[in-house]
Design a protein around this motif. Sequence first.
Motif, mmCIF file in Angstrom:
data_model
loop_
_atom_site.group_PDB
_atom_site.id
_atom_site.type_symbol
_atom_site.label_atom_id
_atom_site.label_comp_id
_atom_site.label_asym_id
_atom_site.label_seq_id
_atom_site.Cartn_x
_atom_site.Cartn_y
_atom_site.Cartn_z
ATOM 1 N N VAL A 1 0.805 -1.224 0.000
ATOM 2 C CA VAL A 1 0.000 0.000 0.000
ATOM 3 C C VAL A 1 0.838 1.274 0.000
ATOM 4 O O VAL A 1 0.330 2.367 -0.206
ATOM 5 C CB VAL A 1 -0.967 0.035 1.203
ATOM 6 N N TYR A 2 2.128 1.134 0.235
ATOM 7 C CA TYR A 2 2.938 2.347 0.339
ATOM 8 C C TYR A 2 4.412 1.999 0.225
ATOM 9 O O TYR A 2 4.837 0.939 0.693
ATOM 10 C CB TYR A 2 2.686 3.012 1.688
ATOM 11 N N GLU B 1 8.347 3.852 0.854
ATOM 12 C CA GLU B 1 9.148 5.005 1.236
ATOM 13 C C GLU B 1 10.448 4.858 0.467
ATOM 14 O O GLU B 1 11.310 4.067 0.841
ATOM 15 C CB GLU B 1 9.423 4.903 2.740
ATOM 16 N N LEU B 2 10.576 5.582 -0.637
ATOM 17 C CA LEU B 2 11.717 5.382 -1.529
ATOM 18 C C LEU B 2 12.983 6.021 -0.970
ATOM 19 O O LEU B 2 12.912 6.972 -0.190
ATOM 20 C CB LEU B 2 11.391 5.988 -2.902
ATOM 21 N N VAL C 1 11.543 1.430 2.665
ATOM 22 C CA VAL C 1 10.520 0.648 3.349
ATOM 23 C C VAL C 1 9.379 0.334 2.388
ATOM 24 O O VAL C 1 8.955 1.183 1.621
ATOM 25 C CB VAL C 1 9.957 1.429 4.566
ATOM 26 N N GLU D 1 5.514 -1.003 2.573
ATOM 27 C CA GLU D 1 4.475 -1.199 3.576
ATOM 28 C C GLU D 1 3.304 -1.924 2.932
ATOM 29 O O GLU D 1 2.775 -1.486 1.921
ATOM 30 C CB GLU D 1 4.040 0.184 4.058
ATOM 31 N N SER D 2 2.924 -3.036 3.532
ATOM 32 C CA SER D 2 1.750 -3.748 3.043
ATOM 33 C C SER D 2 0.642 -3.608 4.074
ATOM 34 O O SER D 2 0.833 -2.964 5.102
ATOM 35 C CB SER D 2 2.079 -5.225 2.832
ATOM 36 N N LYS E 1 -0.320 -5.643 6.092
ATOM 37 C CA LYS E 1 -0.048 -6.289 7.370
ATOM 38 C C LYS E 1 1.338 -6.069 7.938
ATOM 39 O O LYS E 1 1.604 -6.493 9.060
ATOM 40 C CB LYS E 1 -0.336 -7.794 7.259
ATOM 41 N N ALA E 2 2.206 -5.418 7.229
ATOM 42 C CA ALA E 2 3.554 -5.230 7.766
ATOM 43 C C ALA E 2 4.265 -4.084 7.066
ATOM 44 O O ALA E 2 3.913 -3.698 5.957
ATOM 45 C CB ALA E 2 4.374 -6.504 7.587
ATOM 46 N N ALA E 3 5.260 -3.545 7.752
ATOM 47 C CA ALA E 3 6.167 -2.579 7.136
ATOM 48 C C ALA E 3 7.524 -3.248 7.117
ATOM 49 O O ALA E 3 8.017 -3.676 8.143
ATOM 50 C CB ALA E 3 6.210 -1.305 7.947
ATOM 51 N N ASP F 1 11.653 -3.418 5.787
ATOM 52 C CA ASP F 1 12.809 -2.730 5.227
ATOM 53 C C ASP F 1 13.264 -3.452 3.970
ATOM 54 O O ASP F 1 13.163 -4.666 3.858
ATOM 55 C CB ASP F 1 13.962 -2.743 6.230
ATOM 56 N N ARG G 1 1.567 9.655 6.377
ATOM 57 C CA ARG G 1 2.420 8.482 6.630
ATOM 58 C C ARG G 1 3.389 8.704 7.769
ATOM 59 O O ARG G 1 3.965 7.756 8.283
ATOM 60 C CB ARG G 1 3.207 8.132 5.369
ATOM 61 N N ALA H 1 0.616 0.514 10.252
ATOM 62 C CA ALA H 1 1.965 0.006 9.980
ATOM 63 C C ALA H 1 3.040 0.807 10.686
ATOM 64 O O ALA H 1 4.201 0.451 10.683
ATOM 65 C CB ALA H 1 2.222 -0.016 8.486
ATOM 66 N N ILE I 1 3.521 -3.829 14.745
ATOM 67 C CA ILE I 1 3.892 -4.204 13.385
ATOM 68 C C ILE I 1 5.310 -3.768 13.061
ATOM 69 O O ILE I 1 6.083 -4.491 12.451
ATOM 70 C CB ILE I 1 2.884 -3.598 12.375
ATOM 71 N N ARG I 2 5.674 -2.585 13.516
ATOM 72 C CA ARG I 2 6.950 -2.037 13.066
ATOM 73 C C ARG I 2 8.069 -2.122 14.105
ATOM 74 O O ARG I 2 9.160 -1.638 13.872
ATOM 75 C CB ARG I 2 6.753 -0.594 12.652
ATOM 76 N N LYS J 1 11.015 0.499 14.862
ATOM 77 C CA LYS J 1 10.908 1.635 13.951
ATOM 78 C C LYS J 1 9.546 2.297 14.019
ATOM 79 O O LYS J 1 9.196 3.112 13.164
ATOM 80 C CB LYS J 1 11.174 1.179 12.529
#
Lengths: 130, 452
Positions: free
Chosen positions: A41-42, A44-45, A60, A62-63, A65-67, A69, B291, B316, B321-322, B325
């Motif tokens: 869904v996102y 972070e470039l 990063v 981000e789906s 269910k999880a973020a 690296d 975000r 997230a 979840i993170r 971080k």
Amino acid sequence: MSEIPAELKYTKTHEWARQEGEGDLTVGITAHAQELLGDVVYVELPEVGATVRAGGECMVVESVKAASDVYAPVEGEIIEVNTLLMDQPELINQEPYGDGWLFRLRPDSAAALDQLLDAKGYADMIAAES
Amino acid sequence: MPFIPHTDEDIRSMLATIGVPDIEALFDEIPAALRTTDFDAVPPGLNEIEVTRLLRGRAAQNHAAICFAGGGAYQHHIPAPIWEITSRGEYYSAYTPYQAEASQGTLQVIYEYQSMVAALTGMEVSNASIYDGASALGEAVLMAVRLSRRGKSPRVLVPATVHPAYRKVVATLVQNQGISLEEIPYDIASGAIDLEALESIKEDFAALVIPQPNYFGCLEEVDALTNWAHKQGGLVIGVVNPTSLALLKPPGEWGEVGADIVCGEGQPLGIPLASGGPYFGFMACKQAHVRQMPGRIVGRTVDLENKPGYTLTLQAREQHIRRSKATSNICTNQGLMVTAATLYMGLLGPQGLAQVAAACHANTMALVKRLTAIPGVEQVFEKPFFHEAVLRFPVQASTVLSTLGQHGILAGVRLDRTYPELGDTLLVCATELRTEEEIELYTRELAAALPA
């Protein structure tokens, strides 16, 4: 098993790298990785111009269910990022080896690529993990 | 790990760390006259009548003063239905709504709350609340630094007109994050941020914090400040009183493009003063920054049958979840306070809230006018104010407080400890609850207390 193109190189952390002309690398995450993540869904470039070290976190994904690296496969400089993903992060799910690429990297050393897994090595690794 | 808090050794170590000899010394700042020493435990084996009698007796030891003090916590009327509904078991017992299928009511309340906060602040998104106003500002500072890391030094401009306690909390939160806070002085005549002092700032900064109204109750030049910060490439963090927003321009409309992040203390929206807590912080921002906003957001969606459903989204960034971080490490969602605030805003509506704000302003205007008619009492700053103002007295501010206190009047908040340059001043406040008679009483008792 997910698609693992034979011509690419792979990391143990599920990134792929493709050698372009001039020695630059295009980097993405594998079909296997995006399946594990689920709907992306996102992103972070990384910053263009940033230097990254091999195995270092550089962005990063981000789906729902999880973020997670994403790690740089080799040491070098970020020279381009896939800005398409800002509005269409789902490209990572749809075309992980195509329009879903993440960034381009100029490696400090051409030999660095030899440290990465080939398609068979990566396939063996995920087979062992499952 | 044994789940026994505070062993003797823990206590010794904590006291040693902060340099205090014993626990008793922690309470040194409470005047001896206010401390109750003959306060026995409730004896065992009392019947209901005896317990009621005992507790009534103890409750009677609290003397409710007429409150003219504000300084970040305000006594407002709380309509009876608000806590009647908030304390229903369904709301009272629910903690954090992770299980969407079992928490639709709570999730919907939070969704409505977010919508109201967004509307009130003129921002695009709001989170589901934070611990309190001060920590909301701390989180806003961290968020601004994350947003502006590209080529910017992590430096944040925090005016001296921001609540002193908030500034301390922010300093504590960011001190180990390599972020520097720079204090911007205020103009001694106007009581607002010194625009000239800003002009001398050349280096990069991540954000400018703008309080509105500021700690002195004065209105800042929010449009000019916002435009200035944006022109320098910095973000704007607004710290606002939610009641005032019913009358004042919402931060989303400050300057040419509006503030980037808005936060504040939600206590005025239906939360009792309760000796300082629990309160809650609110936080809103532009969609583009969502975000990096800490905490969670409740979203509205539809299920397979097209029926509306509410669910936690944008999680997230959270710890579960993170992990390390996470960007929401202290984002305690104050769910019950938020429920009360949602009901408060819902019951009053925009018009009711505007009436409350207008009454607060009118009462404070009346108070200031009456008090400054007493020879020797003067209004310190010339800026327009919302519902607080700084007054100077010809005697010590502490004397004013103690003398009026004897007549059941809480005369204001002392400023001499945090702003010694202001001398014998009090920050006074009159909300919609203060009557003409009470203002008259304050005036009369103050006049009697001052040397003729």
